[in-house]
Motif scaffolding. Structure first.
Motif, short mmCIF file in Angstrom:
data_model
loop_
_atom_site.label_atom_id
_atom_site.label_comp_id
_atom_site.label_asym_id
_atom_site.label_seq_id
_atom_site.Cartn_x
_atom_site.Cartn_y
_atom_site.Cartn_z
N GLY A 181 21.07 60.71 41.24
CA GLY A 181 21.00 60.83 42.70
C GLY A 181 20.92 59.50 43.42
O GLY A 181 20.39 59.42 44.53
N LEU A 182 21.48 58.44 42.83
CA LEU A 182 21.44 57.12 43.43
C LEU A 182 22.67 56.87 44.31
O LEU A 182 23.74 57.45 44.07
N THR A 183 22.51 56.03 45.30
CA THR A 183 23.63 55.59 46.14
C THR A 183 23.70 54.07 46.03
O THR A 183 23.08 53.35 46.82
N PRO A 184 24.43 53.56 45.06
CA PRO A 184 24.41 52.11 44.81
C PRO A 184 25.05 51.33 45.96
O PRO A 184 26.13 51.69 46.43
N PRO A 185 24.40 50.28 46.43
CA PRO A 185 25.03 49.41 47.44
C PRO A 185 26.05 48.50 46.78
O PRO A 185 26.04 48.31 45.56
N LYS A 186 26.93 47.94 47.57
CA LYS A 186 27.89 46.96 47.04
C LYS A 186 27.13 45.69 46.65
O LYS A 186 26.18 45.30 47.31
N PRO A 187 27.53 45.03 45.57
CA PRO A 187 26.90 43.75 45.23
C PRO A 187 27.04 42.76 46.38
O PRO A 187 28.06 42.73 47.08
N ALA A 188 26.04 41.94 46.58
CA ALA A 188 26.04 41.02 47.71
C ALA A 188 27.20 40.04 47.66
O ALA A 188 27.74 39.66 48.71
N ARG A 189 27.64 39.66 46.47
CA ARG A 189 28.71 38.67 46.36
C ARG A 189 30.06 39.22 46.80
O ARG A 189 31.01 38.45 47.02
N HIS A 190 30.20 40.54 46.93
CA HIS A 190 31.48 41.13 47.33
C HIS A 190 31.91 40.68 48.72
O HIS A 190 33.10 40.58 49.00
N ALA A 191 30.95 40.40 49.59
CA ALA A 191 31.30 40.05 50.97
C ALA A 191 32.15 38.78 51.01
O ALA A 191 33.20 38.72 51.67
#
Length: 650
Positions: free
Chosen positions: A616-626
């Motif tokens: 039931g997790l909603t993983p955020p995008k890795p910070a380096r993706h920006a």
């Protein structure tokens, strides 16, 4: 009135005449019996009850219920409510509606053909693009799109029936595969124009007739999966491969790192080629131009525009001839699409074969218009693995560079190498918390530690307390025949290639078991367990069929069978990046996620399914993706015209 009736009447009269105080005492006693009469007397003074909202207690007691709710399975078995809610792999599958369910009758087998012969090809393609674009919009809900188009396309009782059927969350009205099959059939059957006065064909009925017939095969093969997929397994693998979606930000981040940044950082490394320069040498098109034009078309589809005027591209700060060079690679006109579909070999054509649409995701229509049939194909074509196809097969009319075949082979090997480097970078990001006793050991460190002749080594090992995760990375992908369920041995042969990679994991585990200190330079202080992990950066359809076949074929080779080895898991790069995002928010570790998957109901499903639905997790995008997204889209940002300045209002 009969005797029993009179008795009930007298009883009611007596209660009505009861003293109010006695009546209140009777009600209080009834409540007491309901709440506490079943509680043993010895317990009434031995503990304190904490009544609180939402906390279930046993009837007739103040004792909290250990299992607050029970649910009944269809088999009749009663199980704790929490167990009934845990998803199984089959719970993640959706079932599409058929024409028979919607209309109440089975349409004739030739219904789709007869309808398409009375609909211009362009109309069919625009209809397919309209729906496929809606389904591909970021953050969209397939259920919402289903309801929207059911209201738009259907009427009366048929619409009501579909909306009622869609109340079941596992049912689907709009199926991407059906729209791709409709587009392919239209390219084969629909005319460019129809004579004036022709009765228009039933486009929605043609679509639903395809849904009625697709997936029907005379022989589904064995229903027990062992070490071979069989006909049914082939279809499941092709289905998952076709419907697998990547996040656009992830695709662009990997494109920036693998195609642009890593070649520059490793230019002095033996065997590495400059992918940008190689692409231009082989195609006459610069990668920056491909990114700008494809990025602009994708941006327009995200805004809801799948059909645009060719003249729009003239606003980009790119010479017209360079824009045409890009379009020559990623677009085709209607005549070219017809020829490409007709050239496909019948024995290779399945319900999952859409090669021309993937090669040319942009279709040139009449009057200088461009149609993006499915934005997913556009993103994969420009930013995924497919630009290698352009290097291997340069466009007609472009002079191949000297030594083209060797150069193309080196370019592909370079991309494979950088895919493995990228996986290593993600693993280091996942395990970068210096406060814990763990470390990633890469290929070079493993080879230095275990240098005996003939020793096979995996690509990485992660040292967690009590457990080694041993990882092999392979850029092997499903061949076209395996990905499209061609009835041959291609899927089994592709799986056997993976068994060779598993052999390297097994050999590395044996080396670690015998002499861990050779790698860590510290004596092992406690017994270890081993978690084998096979990473396929370009994706692989992981499901109960493929996992069972792979594990069975590994077992037959005697691989990963020792009692201290956990079951093999398979992951793609996007799943590792999901875990990277989870780690950045202090979520469970890679090892904890793998352990919970092995103990959960989705142990035979993909890692992504376990993270999203099992945990039931909603993983955020890795910070380096920006920053990587900015790098990938920089050519588009530089090519866009400056915003129009409006005069201030007076």
């Amino acid at each position: 009135m009969d005797t029993n009736g009179r008795r009930r009447y007298c009883h009611v009269r007596q209660e009505a005449l009861m003293n109010p105080a006695d009546d209140l005492a009777r009600k209080i006693e009834a409540i007491r019996r309901m709440l506490a009469d079943d509680e043993p007397a010895a317990l009434r003074s031995s503990y304190l009850a904490d009544p609180s909202q939402g906390r279930t207690v046993l009837q007739g007691s103040t004792a909290p219920a250990l299992v607050p709710a029970w649910n009944q399975h269809p088999s009749g078995l009663w199980v704790p409510g929490s167990a009934a809610q845990a998803p199984a792999p089959i719970d993640l599958m959706a079932v599409y509606l058929t024409a028979e369910e919607i209309y109440g009758v089975t349409p004739p087998a030739d219904y789709t053909t007869r309808q398409l012969q009375r609909i211009p090809l362009e109309n069919v393609l625009r209809f397919c693009a309209l729906v496929l674009t809606a389904l591909a919009m970021p953050g969209t809900s397939a259920r919402d799109v289903d309801e929207r188009f059911a209201n738009d396309l259907l009427q009366g009782r048929v619409r009501d029936r579909v909306l009622n059927l869609l109340r079941d969350n596992t049912r689907r009205f709009l199926v991407p595969q059906a729209f791709m099959l409709l587009a392919r059939a239209a390219v084969q059957m629909s005319p460019d124009t129809v004579p004036q006065g022709t009765q228009p064909g039933d486009l929605v009925g043609a679509l639903l007739c395809i849904s009625q017939t697709m997936g029907h095969h005379p022989d589904s093969g064995p229903t027990v999966i062992a070490d071979r997929p069989g006909p049914l397994g082939r279809e499941i693998i092709a289905n998952q491969h076709f419907n697998h979606t990547w996040s656009v930000s992830g695709v662009l981040a990997r494109y920036a790192r693998r195609w642009l940044e890593l070649p520059a950082e490793h230019r002095a490394e033996t065997g590495v080629v400059d992918l940008s320069q190689t692409y231009e040498d082989c195609t006459g098109v610069r990668l920056e131009e491909l990114a700008a034009v494809a990025g602009y078309l994708w941006m327009r589809t995200v805004q809801g525009t799948f059909l645009l005027e060719h003249a729009e591209l003239a606003a980009l700060n790119i010479p017209p001839e360079r824009i045409e060079g890009v379009l020559a690679l990623i677009s085709n006109d209607l005549t070219g699409m017809r020829e490409a579909v007709q050239r496909e070999q019948p024995q290779q054509l399945t319900e999952w074969s859409f090669d021309p649409f993937e090669r040319w995701p942009v279709i040139r229509l009449t009057e200088e218009r461009l149609l993006i049939l499915d934005p997913r194909h556009l993103v994969n074509r420009a930013f995924g693995w497919l630009p290698i196809w352009d290097i291997r097969f340069p466009p007609p009319g472009h002079t191949k560079p000297s030594g083209h075949k060797k150069l193309a082979a080196r370019a592909e090997q370079t991309l494979r190498h950088f895919s493995e480097v990228y996986v290593s970078e993600v693993l280091h990001h996942i395990t970068q918390d210096a406060s814990t006793a763990r470390r990633v050991y890469d290929d070079a460190q493993l080879k230095a530690a275990y240098s005996a002749e003939g020793q096979r080594i995996a690509d990485a090992a992660i040292d967690y307390p009590g457990t080694w995760i041993v990882i092999e990375v392979t850029t092997t992908q499903l061949r076209r025949e395996a990905a499209t369920a061609v009835p041959d041995e291609s899927q089994t042969e592709d799986i056997d290639k993976l068994i060779e990679e598993i052999d390297q994991i097994d050999a590395t585990i044996n080396a670690l078991r015998q002499d861990e200190a050779a790698l860590t330079k510290a004596p092992a202080t406690h017994p270890r367990r081993f978690q084998p992990l096979l990473v396929l950066p370009e994706g692989f359809p992981v499901n109960p069929v493929t996992l069972t076949v792979i594990r069975e074929r590994a077992r037959s080779r005697g691989l990963l069978q020792q009692p201290d080895i956990n079951p093999l898991e398979i992951a793609d790069i996007e799943e590792l990046e999901m875990i990277e995002g989870i780690q950045e928010t202090s979520g469970p570790s890679l090892l904890e996620i793998l352990r919970s998957k092995n103990a959960g109901t989705l142990r035979n499903a993909g890692l992504r399914e376990h993270i999203l639905h099992g945990m039931g997790l909603t993983p955020p995008k890795p910070a380096r993706h920006a920053a990587l997204f900015e790098t990938a889209m920089k050519p588009l940002f530089e090519a866009l015209p400056p915003p129009t300045e409006h005069a201030p209002a007076t």
